[in-house]
Design an enzyme around this catalytic site. Structure first.
Site, PDB file in Angstrom:
ATOM      1  N   ASP A  13      -0.328  -3.896   7.234  1.00 31.62           N
ATOM      2  CA  ASP A  13      -1.500  -4.011   6.378  1.00 31.62           C
ATOM      3  C   ASP A  13      -1.035  -4.642   5.055  1.00 31.62           C
ATOM      4  O   ASP A  13       0.145  -4.567   4.711  1.00 31.62           O
ATOM      5  CB  ASP A  13      -2.086  -2.615   6.154  1.00 31.62           C
ATOM      6  CG  ASP A  13      -3.156  -2.612   5.105  1.00 31.62           C
ATOM      7  OD1 ASP A  13      -4.071  -3.455   5.203  1.00 31.62           O
ATOM      8  OD2 ASP A  13      -3.067  -1.782   4.178  1.00 31.62           O
ATOM      9  N   ASP A  15      -2.989  -4.709   1.557  1.00 32.88           N
ATOM     10  CA  ASP A  15      -3.286  -3.979   0.313  1.00 32.88           C
ATOM     11  C   ASP A  15      -2.957  -2.493   0.453  1.00 32.88           C
ATOM     12  O   ASP A  15      -3.415  -1.829   1.378  1.00 32.88           O
ATOM     13  CB  ASP A  15      -4.768  -4.137  -0.048  1.00 32.88           C
ATOM     14  CG  ASP A  15      -5.151  -5.602  -0.212  1.00 32.88           C
ATOM     15  OD1 ASP A  15      -4.272  -6.404  -0.550  1.00 32.88           O
ATOM     16  OD2 ASP A  15      -6.332  -5.933   0.016  1.00 32.88           O
TER      17      ASP A  15
HETATM   18 MG    MG Z   1      -4.639  -1.050   2.928  1.00 30.69          MG
END
Ligand code: MG
Ligand code: ZN
Length: 196
Positions: A13, A15
């Protein structure tokens, strides 16, 4: 006949996992690496292709354009390249199920927790999903990883600490919970051994 073995990969992922969580990040200047991310990525890339998978509904919501997103990703790649890290791919979902306008409005197969981005990367890069790992700070990352049959690690950076308490409620259980990306990398290397 020789057949190239499919490689296991690390799905990351963006962020809250690699870079600091910023609400709808839209300016490359807001990209800030999370402490520990660089050594973690260095360790992992010795053994696995690194693939970023990121929901970017800010595009559906008109908070940023796809061009702005590409500038952010070019900047991120440049930042990582200076530190000796290269990404095998960045996959993003620009959609939202009920906000925005076509072509970004509507159900898609790529928005996590759906596994579409992982499946696309596996096809593009000839990856073995069942031996791969997904790392993220939200249970939607974990669910996407599970839905794609990968091993899963929740990190306590970003939204991770909050989401760690919702596993039972959501019925989504990571294989492991790490303090940060470096902890996740250590766990993966312990499981796979140095001499793969
Ligand atoms: Mg995230
Ligand atoms: Zn999508």
């Amino acid at each position: 006949m020789y057949q190239r073995q499919r490689m296991a990969a690390i799905f990351l992922d963006r962020d809250g996992t690699i870079i600091e969580e910023v609400d709808y990040l839209k300016d490359p200047a807001e990209v800030q690496l999370i402490p520990g991310a660089i050594p973690a990525l260095r360790i992992l890339q010795r053994h696995f292709p690194l693939v970023v998978i990121t929901n970017q509904a800010g595009i559906a919501r008109s908070y940023l354009t796809e061009n702005q997103l590409h500038r952010i990703h070019d900047h991120l790649r440049g930042l990582l390249a200076q530190l000796g890290i290269s990404l095998a791919g960045i996959y993003y979902c620009p959609h939202h199920p009920y906000v925005g306008h076509p072509p970004y409005l509507g159900q898609c197969q790529c928005r996590k927790p759906r596994p579409g981005m992982l499946l696309a990367a596996a096809a593009d890069l000839a990856l073995d999903l069942s031996r791969s790992y997904t790392i993220g700070d939200k249970l939607s990352d974990i669910a996407a990883g599970s839905n794609a049959t990968t091993h899963t690690i929740l990190v306590r950076t970003g939204y991770g600490k909050q989401h760690e308490h919702q596993t039972s409620l959501e019925g989504v259980f990571p294989d492991y919970v790490a303090n940060d990306l470096l902890g996740a990398a250590a766990w993966i290397m312990e499981r796979t051994g140095e001499n793969r």
